[in-house]
Structure formats: C-alpha cells, structure tokens
Motif scaffolding. Structure first.
Motif, PDB file in Angstrom:
ATOM      1  N   THR A   7       0.865  -1.163   0.000  1.00  0.00           N
ATOM      2  CA  THR A   7       0.000   0.000   0.000  1.00  0.00           C
ATOM      3  C   THR A   7       0.907   1.219   0.000  1.00  0.00           C
ATOM      4  OG1 THR A   7      -1.414  -1.317   1.436  1.00  0.00           O
ATOM      5  CG2 THR A   7      -2.074   0.921   1.054  1.00  0.00           C
ATOM      6  N   LEU A   8       0.608   2.125  -0.884  1.00  0.00           N
ATOM      7  CA  LEU A   8       1.456   3.299  -1.036  1.00  0.00           C
ATOM      8  C   LEU A   8       1.229   4.286   0.100  1.00  0.00           C
ATOM      9  CD1 LEU A   8       0.823   3.839  -4.839  1.00  0.00           C
ATOM     10  CD2 LEU A   8       2.907   2.987  -3.812  1.00  0.00           C
ATOM     11  N   THR A   9       2.311   4.904   0.539  1.00  0.00           N
ATOM     12  CA  THR A   9       2.208   5.959   1.549  1.00  0.00           C
ATOM     13  C   THR A   9       1.819   7.262   0.855  1.00  0.00           C
ATOM     14  OG1 THR A   9       4.505   6.642   1.295  1.00  0.00           O
ATOM     15  CG2 THR A   9       4.072   4.886   2.900  1.00  0.00           C
ATOM     16  N   GLY A  10       1.440   8.250   1.642  1.00  0.00           N
ATOM     17  CA  GLY A  10       1.088   9.556   1.089  1.00  0.00           C
ATOM     18  C   GLY A  10       2.245  10.162   0.309  1.00  0.00           C
ATOM     19  N   LYS A  11       3.442  10.006   0.845  1.00  0.00           N
ATOM     20  CA  LYS A  11       4.636  10.551   0.194  1.00  0.00           C
ATOM     21  C   LYS A  11       4.857   9.883  -1.164  1.00  0.00           C
ATOM     22  CE  LYS A  11       9.512  11.463   1.120  1.00  0.00           C
ATOM     23  NZ  LYS A  11      10.608  11.305   2.070  1.00  0.00           N
ATOM     24  N   GLN A  12       4.690   8.549  -1.210  1.00  0.00           N
ATOM     25  CA  GLN A  12       4.873   7.820  -2.460  1.00  0.00           C
ATOM     26  C   GLN A  12       3.805   8.216  -3.487  1.00  0.00           C
ATOM     27  OE1 GLN A  12       4.766   3.916  -0.696  1.00  0.00           O
ATOM     28  NE2 GLN A  12       6.978   3.671  -0.883  1.00  0.00           N
ATOM     29  N   LYS A  13       2.570   8.394  -3.014  1.00  0.00           N
ATOM     30  CA  LYS A  13       1.497   8.805  -3.923  1.00  0.00           C
ATOM     31  C   LYS A  13       1.774  10.186  -4.493  1.00  0.00           C
ATOM     32  CE  LYS A  13      -2.400   6.013  -2.567  1.00  0.00           C
ATOM     33  NZ  LYS A  13      -3.808   5.978  -2.219  1.00  0.00           N
ATOM     34  N   ARG A  14       2.263  11.094  -3.667  1.00  0.00           N
ATOM     35  CA  ARG A  14       2.603  12.440  -4.159  1.00  0.00           C
ATOM     36  C   ARG A  14       3.689  12.357  -5.219  1.00  0.00           C
ATOM     37  NH1 ARG A  14       1.811  13.781   1.112  1.00  0.00           N
ATOM     38  NH2 ARG A  14       4.006  13.738   1.659  1.00  0.00           N
ATOM     39  N   PHE A  15       4.705  11.532  -4.965  1.00  0.00           N
ATOM     40  CA  PHE A  15       5.803  11.335  -5.904  1.00  0.00           C
ATOM     41  C   PHE A  15       5.268  10.796  -7.244  1.00  0.00           C
ATOM     42  CE2 PHE A  15       8.982   8.305  -7.607  1.00  0.00           C
ATOM     43  CZ  PHE A  15      10.029   9.175  -7.852  1.00  0.00           C
ATOM     44  N   LEU A  16       4.400   9.786  -7.177  1.00  0.00           N
ATOM     45  CA  LEU A  16       3.836   9.186  -8.389  1.00  0.00           C
ATOM     46  C   LEU A  16       2.909  10.156  -9.115  1.00  0.00           C
ATOM     47  CD1 LEU A  16       3.120   5.592  -7.046  1.00  0.00           C
ATOM     48  CD2 LEU A  16       4.852   6.234  -8.721  1.00  0.00           C
ATOM     49  N   ARG A  17       2.157  10.959  -8.370  1.00  0.00           N
ATOM     50  CA  ARG A  17       1.277  11.954  -9.007  1.00  0.00           C
ATOM     51  C   ARG A  17       2.104  12.970  -9.781  1.00  0.00           C
ATOM     52  NH1 ARG A  17      -2.200  11.688  -4.266  1.00  0.00           N
ATOM     53  NH2 ARG A  17      -1.143  13.462  -3.342  1.00  0.00           N
ATOM     54  N   ALA A  18       3.251  13.353  -9.216  1.00  0.00           N
ATOM     55  CA  ALA A  18       4.137  14.295  -9.905  1.00  0.00           C
ATOM     56  C   ALA A  18       4.646  13.679 -11.207  1.00  0.00           C
ATOM     57  CB  ALA A  18       5.305  14.678  -9.004  1.00  0.00           C
ATOM     58  N   LEU A  19       5.037  12.390 -11.163  1.00  0.00           N
ATOM     59  CA  LEU A  19       5.485  11.710 -12.384  1.00  0.00           C
ATOM     60  C   LEU A  19       4.352  11.603 -13.399  1.00  0.00           C
ATOM     61  CD1 LEU A  19       7.502   8.617 -11.066  1.00  0.00           C
ATOM     62  CD2 LEU A  19       8.426  10.624 -12.205  1.00  0.00           C
ATOM     63  N   GLY A  20       3.161  11.321 -12.908  1.00  0.00           N
ATOM     64  CA  GLY A  20       2.018  11.094 -13.784  1.00  0.00           C
ATOM     65  C   GLY A  20       1.456  12.347 -14.414  1.00  0.00           C
ATOM     66  N   ALA A  67     -14.750   2.490 -12.832  1.00  0.00           N
ATOM     67  CA  ALA A  67     -14.061   1.812 -13.930  1.00  0.00           C
ATOM     68  C   ALA A  67     -12.559   1.725 -13.667  1.00  0.00           C
ATOM     69  CB  ALA A  67     -14.330   2.544 -15.241  1.00  0.00           C
ATOM     70  N   ILE A  68     -11.959   2.812 -13.205  1.00  0.00           N
ATOM     71  CA  ILE A  68     -10.512   2.826 -12.974  1.00  0.00           C
ATOM     72  C   ILE A  68     -10.147   1.925 -11.790  1.00  0.00           C
ATOM     73  CG2 ILE A  68      -8.544   4.303 -12.377  1.00  0.00           C
ATOM     74  CD1 ILE A  68     -10.045   6.540 -14.008  1.00  0.00           C
ATOM     75  N   ALA A  69     -10.991   1.919 -10.748  1.00  0.00           N
ATOM     76  CA  ALA A  69     -10.745   1.034  -9.603  1.00  0.00           C
ATOM     77  C   ALA A  69     -10.853  -0.431 -10.030  1.00  0.00           C
ATOM     78  CB  ALA A  69     -11.727   1.340  -8.478  1.00  0.00           C
ATOM     79  N   ALA A  70     -11.816  -0.732 -10.899  1.00  0.00           N
ATOM     80  CA  ALA A  70     -11.979  -2.104 -11.396  1.00  0.00           C
ATOM     81  C   ALA A  70     -10.764  -2.524 -12.217  1.00  0.00           C
ATOM     82  CB  ALA A  70     -13.244  -2.212 -12.242  1.00  0.00           C
ATOM     83  N   LEU A  71     -10.252  -1.608 -13.032  1.00  0.00           N
ATOM     84  CA  LEU A  71      -9.057  -1.904 -13.844  1.00  0.00           C
ATOM     85  C   LEU A  71      -7.846  -2.115 -12.938  1.00  0.00           C
ATOM     86  CD1 LEU A  71      -7.863  -2.221 -16.678  1.00  0.00           C
ATOM     87  CD2 LEU A  71      -7.433   0.228 -16.681  1.00  0.00           C
ATOM     88  N   ALA A  72      -7.721  -1.320 -11.897  1.00  0.00           N
ATOM     89  CA  ALA A  72      -6.607  -1.474 -10.947  1.00  0.00           C
ATOM     90  C   ALA A  72      -6.661  -2.862 -10.302  1.00  0.00           C
ATOM     91  CB  ALA A  72      -6.656  -0.380  -9.887  1.00  0.00           C
ATOM     92  N   ARG A  73      -7.853  -3.265  -9.854  1.00  0.00           N
ATOM     93  CA  ARG A  73      -8.007  -4.596  -9.247  1.00  0.00           C
ATOM     94  C   ARG A  73      -7.671  -5.692 -10.247  1.00  0.00           C
ATOM     95  NH1 ARG A  73     -12.445  -2.325  -6.915  1.00  0.00           N
ATOM     96  NH2 ARG A  73     -13.854  -3.196  -8.461  1.00  0.00           N
ATOM     97  N   GLY A  76      -3.963  -5.835 -10.791  1.00  0.00           N
ATOM     98  CA  GLY A  76      -3.150  -5.932  -9.580  1.00  0.00           C
ATOM     99  C   GLY A  76      -2.339  -4.680  -9.325  1.00  0.00           C
ATOM    100  N   ALA A  77      -2.779  -3.562  -9.893  1.00  0.00           N
ATOM    101  CA  ALA A  77      -2.041  -2.306  -9.759  1.00  0.00           C
ATOM    102  C   ALA A  77      -2.592  -1.484  -8.600  1.00  0.00           C
ATOM    103  CB  ALA A  77      -2.142  -1.499 -11.051  1.00  0.00           C
ATOM    104  N   GLU A  78      -1.811  -0.495  -8.195  1.00  0.00           N
ATOM    105  CA  GLU A  78      -2.240   0.455  -7.173  1.00  0.00           C
ATOM    106  C   GLU A  78      -2.952   1.610  -7.865  1.00  0.00           C
ATOM    107  OE1 GLU A  78      -1.667   0.625  -3.832  1.00  0.00           O
ATOM    108  OE2 GLU A  78      -0.238  -0.995  -3.541  1.00  0.00           O
ATOM    109  N   LEU A  79      -4.087   2.013  -7.335  1.00  0.00           N
ATOM    110  CA  LEU A  79      -4.782   3.196  -7.837  1.00  0.00           C
ATOM    111  C   LEU A  79      -4.185   4.398  -7.117  1.00  0.00           C
ATOM    112  CD1 LEU A  79      -6.972   4.591  -9.430  1.00  0.00           C
ATOM    113  CD2 LEU A  79      -8.607   3.966  -7.669  1.00  0.00           C
ATOM    114  N   VAL A  80      -3.468   5.232  -7.856  1.00  0.00           N
ATOM    115  CA  VAL A  80      -2.789   6.379  -7.246  1.00  0.00           C
ATOM    116  C   VAL A  80      -3.768   7.538  -7.092  1.00  0.00           C
ATOM    117  CG1 VAL A  80      -0.882   8.021  -7.465  1.00  0.00           C
ATOM    118  CG2 VAL A  80      -0.580   5.662  -8.214  1.00  0.00           C
ATOM    119  N   GLN A  81      -4.507   7.844  -8.174  1.00  0.00           N
ATOM    120  CA  GLN A  81      -5.479   8.929  -8.081  1.00  0.00           C
ATOM    121  C   GLN A  81      -6.459   8.877  -9.237  1.00  0.00           C
ATOM    122  OE1 GLN A  81      -3.772  12.845  -8.346  1.00  0.00           O
ATOM    123  NE2 GLN A  81      -3.257  12.657 -10.488  1.00  0.00           N
TER     124      GLN A  81
END
Length: 102
Positions: A7-20, A67-73, A76-81
């Motif tokens: 499970t991603l931490t808040g810091k990791q999610k922020r980092f990934l959002r910046a990349l995305g 739809a995006i949550a279903a695709l993540a499941r 097997g991916a993490e839903l970042v945002q």
C-alpha cells in the motif's frame, strides 16, 4: 476493496502523481467498459512503464472512479489517483523496476 500486497504511503502517492502529471493516457475505457482487451493492454503497458494514465471516455457505461478502480483490481495495480475522467495506476515491475519510490 481488497488491499494489494503493498500500500502506497502519502509521500509515495505524491511522488507518483508528480510523475504522472506529464503522462498522456495510454489506456482508454470506452463503451465496452473494463473488458478483457482493456485489462490485457493495461497489464502489458504497466509491465513496461510501471505507471500509466487511464482515461474513461464519455461513452463508458461506468463512472470513471468505478471503472478505474476495477481496472486497478484486475491488473493488480495500485490506484494512485482519479481526477475527472483520468486515473493513474502504478504497479512495480519486480524484475526490472524503473521507478524508485521515496
């Protein structure tokens, strides 16, 4: 919702959002919804890139968040945002990881 093995931490999610933020959507969910072909293409791109942007088109029968949550499941991916009709998914490539999370 089932929790993934990581499970991603808040810091990791922020980092990934910046990349995305600079990514273009590479997977589109259309009138068929989350079908096998969408799941397969998303899984393939996730293996290569680890992070992808997904767009839910206007003609999709499902709400973007659902739809995006279903695709993540399904992949097997993490839903970042989810923002509007776009979502960001992350899945670490165990063999050759490109993204080093903080």
């Amino acid at each position: 919702m089932l929790a993934n093995e990581t499970t991603l931490t808040g810091k990791q999610k922020r980092f990934l959002r910046a990349l995305g933020s600079t990514l273009e959507p590479v997977v589109q969910i259309g009138k068929g919804g989350v079908v096998d072909s969408v799941i397969e293409s998303a899984a393939q791109v996730l293996t290569v890139r680890e992070i992808i942007k997904v767009r839910v088109l206007q003609n999709s029968p499902e709400e973007p968040k659902t739809a995006i949550a279903a695709l993540a499941r399904a992949t097997g991916a993490e839903l970042v945002q989810v923002i509007g009709r776009n979502g960001l998914l992350y899945k670490k490539n165990e063999e050759k990881s490109k993204i080093e999370l903080p």
